[in-house]
Enzyme design. Structure first.
Site, PDB file in Angstrom:
ATOM      1  N   THR A 117       0.866  -1.180   0.000  1.00 56.88           N
ATOM      2  CA  THR A 117       0.000   0.000   0.000  1.00 56.88           C
ATOM      3  C   THR A 117       0.900   1.227   0.000  1.00 56.88           C
ATOM      4  OG1 THR A 117      -1.784  -1.118   1.194  1.00 56.88           O
ATOM      5  CG2 THR A 117      -1.771   1.280   1.252  1.00 56.88           C
ATOM      6  N   LYS A 161      -7.614   1.446  -2.578  1.00 51.69           N
ATOM      7  CA  LYS A 161      -7.194   1.035  -1.232  1.00 51.69           C
ATOM      8  C   LYS A 161      -7.273   2.187  -0.238  1.00 51.69           C
ATOM      9  CE  LYS A 161      -5.394  -1.268   2.183  1.00 51.69           C
ATOM     10  NZ  LYS A 161      -4.082  -1.936   2.185  1.00 51.69           N
ATOM     11  N   LYS A 187      -0.541   5.018   8.514  1.00 49.05           N
ATOM     12  CA  LYS A 187       0.132   5.214   7.225  1.00 49.05           C
ATOM     13  C   LYS A 187      -0.882   5.369   6.094  1.00 49.05           C
ATOM     14  CE  LYS A 187       1.505   2.042   4.368  1.00 49.05           C
ATOM     15  NZ  LYS A 187       2.151   0.923   3.640  1.00 49.05           N
TER      16      LYS A 187
END
Length: 291
Positions: A84, A159, A234
């Site tokens: 990611t 995502k 994150k």
């Protein structure tokens, strides 16, 4: 997460050459049928498909360029990055791979370590239709579902949007449980209502932030991570960057990023992201900054 993903491929009969900088993780992968390649470049040199799972965009770009993964692979090799990372970094990785004569997909996942071990991940893929068609049989070994979201970077876009929903909803669910407690409502009673009413969501029914109602949730394991708070921080940071670049005033997404950044640097450093309920409860009690 790369270890159990590789183990599932090996278990399905694929020859998997692997490399990891952490010796214990590499040993575990070998015990599950993965062949130790000795280096990432050696693994890429012998592969038809190269799958990477790394912490951040700089690691992906560094591995592709400086550490020679693209140079080591045969022309036309399909590179699938399941990390990611920032959308811009995903597109840069795609451009570097194409310039080197390779084909690519960005294919981040949802489902955490538990999903990686069970082979129930959801893959969000960005890249060409032909590349996705080639990758799909492998993705569906490692996961339950694979969705082609569009061109390069589209998987990463999906995502960060998905995880912004998740981060905001976990905070909302946690706040509701803390409010319910203060009003004399038992967690089980609130769960029984909300899980079958309009408050139903994944953060409630699968990853419930309080012990009891969902036996498999991290709350019943002292918040040992299924999806660690620093990873959520994150991902929400990536979403915040994308919001700023797009000029979108998404106040809940930005607030969630702020709350998780603080939590991940404190009590949540080694906890599941659902443990933020304790910080909310502690703030309500007025005892300090972290629980």
């Amino acid at each position: 997460m790369g270890g159990p993903m590789a183990a599932n491929l090996a278990g399905a009969g694929h020859r998997v050459l692997g490399h990891d900088l952490m010796p214990d993780l590499l040993t575990a992968a070998v015990e599950n049928g993965v062949e130790a390649a000795g280096s990432s470049a050696r693994a890429a040199a012998a592969a038809d498909v190269v799958i990477t799972m790394l912490p951040a965009g700089r690691h992906v770009l560094g591995l592709y360029r400086e550490e020679g993964l693209l140079a080591a692979a045969r022309p036309g090799t399909l590179f699938i990055d399941c990390s990611t990372i920032d959308v811009a970094d995903a597109r840069s990785a795609h451009e570097a791979a194409v310039a080197a004569g390779m084909r690519t997909l960005d294919a981040p996942v949802s489902g955490g370590v538990v999903g990686a071990e069970a082979g129930t991940l959801t893959f969000m893929a960005g890249g060409g239709e032909a590349e996705f068609a080639e990758a799909e049989p492998l993705l569906t070994v490692m996961g339950r579902k694979a969705v082609h979201c569009g061109g390069p970077g589209a998987g990463q876009a999906a995502k960060i949007c998905n995880n912004m929903i998740l981060g905001v909803s976990m905070i909302a669910v946690s706040e509701a449980f803390v409010l319910g407690e203060s009003l004399g409502l038992s967690p089980q009673a609130l769960f029984d209502v909300a899980s079958t009413a309009s408050g139903q969501c994944w953060a409630l029914t699968v990853n419930c932030p309080v012990p009891g109602p969902v036996p498999g949730s991290p709350a019943n394991r002292d918040y040992r991570p299924g999806f660690a708070a620093p990873l959520m921080a994150k991902d929400l940071g990536l979403a915040a960057n994308a919001l700023a670049a797009s000029g979108i005033d998404a106040q809940l997404g930005l607030k969630a990023a702020e709350l998780y950044a603080t939590y991940a640097q404190g009590a949540g450093a080694d906890q599941d992201f659902s443990g933020i309920v304790n910080t909310i409860r502690h703030h309500k009690a007025g005892d300090g900054d972290d629980a």
